[in-house]
Write a protein that holds these residues in place. Structure first.
Motif, PDB file in Angstrom:
ATOM      1  N   VAL A  99      -1.200   2.411 -11.104  1.00 54.86           N
ATOM      2  CA  VAL A  99      -0.965   1.865  -9.836  1.00 54.86           C
ATOM      3  C   VAL A  99      -1.378   2.851  -8.738  1.00 54.86           C
ATOM      4  CG1 VAL A  99       0.671   0.953  -8.122  1.00 54.86           C
ATOM      5  CG2 VAL A  99       0.713   0.345 -10.396  1.00 54.86           C
ATOM      6  N   CYS A 102      -0.855   3.392  -4.823  1.00 52.97           N
ATOM      7  CA  CYS A 102      -0.310   2.913  -3.828  1.00 52.97           C
ATOM      8  C   CYS A 102      -0.978   3.411  -2.421  1.00 52.97           C
ATOM      9  CB  CYS A 102       0.866   3.585  -3.698  1.00 52.97           C
ATOM     10  SG  CYS A 102       2.211   2.882  -5.132  1.00 52.97           S
ATOM     11  N   SER A 115       1.669   6.763   2.323  1.00 54.40           N
ATOM     12  CA  SER A 115       1.206   7.509   1.212  1.00 54.40           C
ATOM     13  C   SER A 115       0.016   8.106   1.516  1.00 54.40           C
ATOM     14  CB  SER A 115       0.989   6.577   0.073  1.00 54.40           C
ATOM     15  OG  SER A 115      -0.027   5.588   0.202  1.00 54.40           O
ATOM     16  N   THR A 122       6.986   4.118  -1.696  1.00 56.45           N
ATOM     17  CA  THR A 122       6.410   4.255  -3.001  1.00 56.45           C
ATOM     18  C   THR A 122       7.162   3.210  -4.216  1.00 56.45           C
ATOM     19  OG1 THR A 122       5.370   6.187  -2.503  1.00 56.45           O
ATOM     20  CG2 THR A 122       5.204   5.671  -4.595  1.00 56.45           C
ATOM     21  N   LEU A 155       5.546   0.101  -6.357  1.00 58.58           N
ATOM     22  CA  LEU A 155       5.646   0.148  -7.741  1.00 58.58           C
ATOM     23  C   LEU A 155       6.249  -1.068  -8.224  1.00 58.58           C
ATOM     24  CD1 LEU A 155       6.041   4.198  -8.401  1.00 58.58           C
ATOM     25  CD2 LEU A 155       4.005   2.590  -8.325  1.00 58.58           C
ATOM     26  N   VAL A 190       4.623   2.000 -15.977  1.00 58.61           N
ATOM     27  CA  VAL A 190       3.646   2.131 -14.763  1.00 58.61           C
ATOM     28  C   VAL A 190       3.341   3.794 -14.675  1.00 58.61           C
ATOM     29  CG1 VAL A 190       5.239   2.485 -13.126  1.00 58.61           C
ATOM     30  CG2 VAL A 190       3.269   1.925 -12.284  1.00 58.61           C
ATOM     31  N   LYS A 233       1.904   6.317 -11.755  1.00 60.06           N
ATOM     32  CA  LYS A 233       1.558   6.199 -10.688  1.00 60.06           C
ATOM     33  C   LYS A 233       0.580   7.173 -10.123  1.00 60.06           C
ATOM     34  CE  LYS A 233       3.502   7.978  -6.415  1.00 60.06           C
ATOM     35  NZ  LYS A 233       2.715   9.327  -6.303  1.00 60.06           N
ATOM     36  N   ASP A 237      -2.095   8.653  -6.844  1.00 62.14           N
ATOM     37  CA  ASP A 237      -2.387   8.311  -5.409  1.00 62.14           C
ATOM     38  C   ASP A 237      -3.556   9.018  -4.750  1.00 62.14           C
ATOM     39  OD1 ASP A 237      -1.893  11.230  -4.565  1.00 62.14           O
ATOM     40  OD2 ASP A 237       0.008  10.967  -5.349  1.00 62.14           O
ATOM     41  N   HIS A 253       9.878   8.186  -1.963  1.00 66.45           N
ATOM     42  CA  HIS A 253       8.510   8.360  -2.250  1.00 66.45           C
ATOM     43  C   HIS A 253       8.341   9.591  -3.407  1.00 66.45           C
ATOM     44  CE1 HIS A 253       7.178   6.005   1.038  1.00 66.45           C
ATOM     45  NE2 HIS A 253       7.998   6.605   1.952  1.00 66.45           N
TER      46      HIS A 253
END
Length: 233
Positions: A9, A11, A16, A80, A84, A96, A98, A100, A168
């Motif tokens: 993912v 975001c 972010s 965040t 998610l 997941v 994460k 960015d 976050h």
């Protein structure tokens, strides 16, 4: 999607990426968003890649900036953690990873290592990278490449988390409740330990350095591990 699936993912939200324009920053012919998305599609352990568009972003415009096998999912959550969870609810995924937009040199091999480490420990809730002195990589000049987290751990964290911080920062949030979450940190490759190079493109001057790095590494593959090896070699 399988109930054991792991999704990647990215975001995308004002919080972010600091501005609605960052996802349009370019590495050669590619946008920053496309570059990060393509790095995740190269991972062997991720079943699907999603871009989560937070409030204020047009999904159609983001969809035009990512590969066709990447899904853009809209979320009304501002933080965040909430975004998610939106991705997990939409896919039914069990875990997941994460990523960015601040880390364009994300390395698929390192991401796959996060996933396999988390899957190997049924009690593990979170996996991130650490430096040789045991500090989380988020405390280093590199910031962090990616983080793995189990879906049910994110749901528990959502119930515990105050607003708005530290929603976050997953490692910080779960670290505040050591009795409720099991965190693991795997060592980052030694080549990153020099501390001479910042890989987080979160400000414009650092972005210019990142652009130079990309031009230097392209086309053999712009990733953090190759860069660190070249820098230390």
């Amino acid at each position: 999607m399988s109930m054991t699936a792991t999704i990647g993912v990215i975001c995308v939200s004002p919080d972010s990426c600091h501005s609605n324009k960052k996802h349009h920053w370019r590495f050669g012919s590619r946008s920053l968003l496309e570059l990060v998305a393509r790095r995740l599609t190269d991972c062997q352990q991720l079943d699907e890649i999603l871009v989560v568009a937070g409030p204020g972003f047009e999904r159609s415009r983001l969809a035009d900036a990512v590969p066709p096998d990447v899904t853009v999912h809209g979320s009304d959550r501002l933080d965040t953690l909430g975004q998610l969870l939106s991705a997990i609810e939409a896919t039914g995924a069990a875990a997941v990873v994460k990523a960015d937009l601040e880390h364009p040199f994300i390395d698929p091999i390192l991401v796959d290592r996060l996933v396999t480490t988390g899957r190997a420990d049924a009690d593990c809730d979170y996996v991130g990278f650490r430096l040789e002195d045991d500090r989380p990589m988020s405390d280093s000049p590199f910031s962090t490449f990616a983080e793995w987290c189990r879906a049910d751990a994110l749901r528990r964290a959502d119930r515990l988390a105050p607003q708005p911080e530290p929603r976050h920062d997953l490692a910080r949030l779960m670290g505040l409740h050591p009795q409720k979450f099991k965190l693991r940190f795997v060592p980052v490759p030694a080549a990153f330990e020099s501390g001479k190079l910042q890989l987080a493109a979160d400000e414009h001057d650092v972005w210019e350095q990142a652009q130079t790095i990309y031009d230097w590494l392209h086309p053999q593959g712009a990733n953090g591990r190759a860069l660190a090896n070249a820098w230390s070699g």
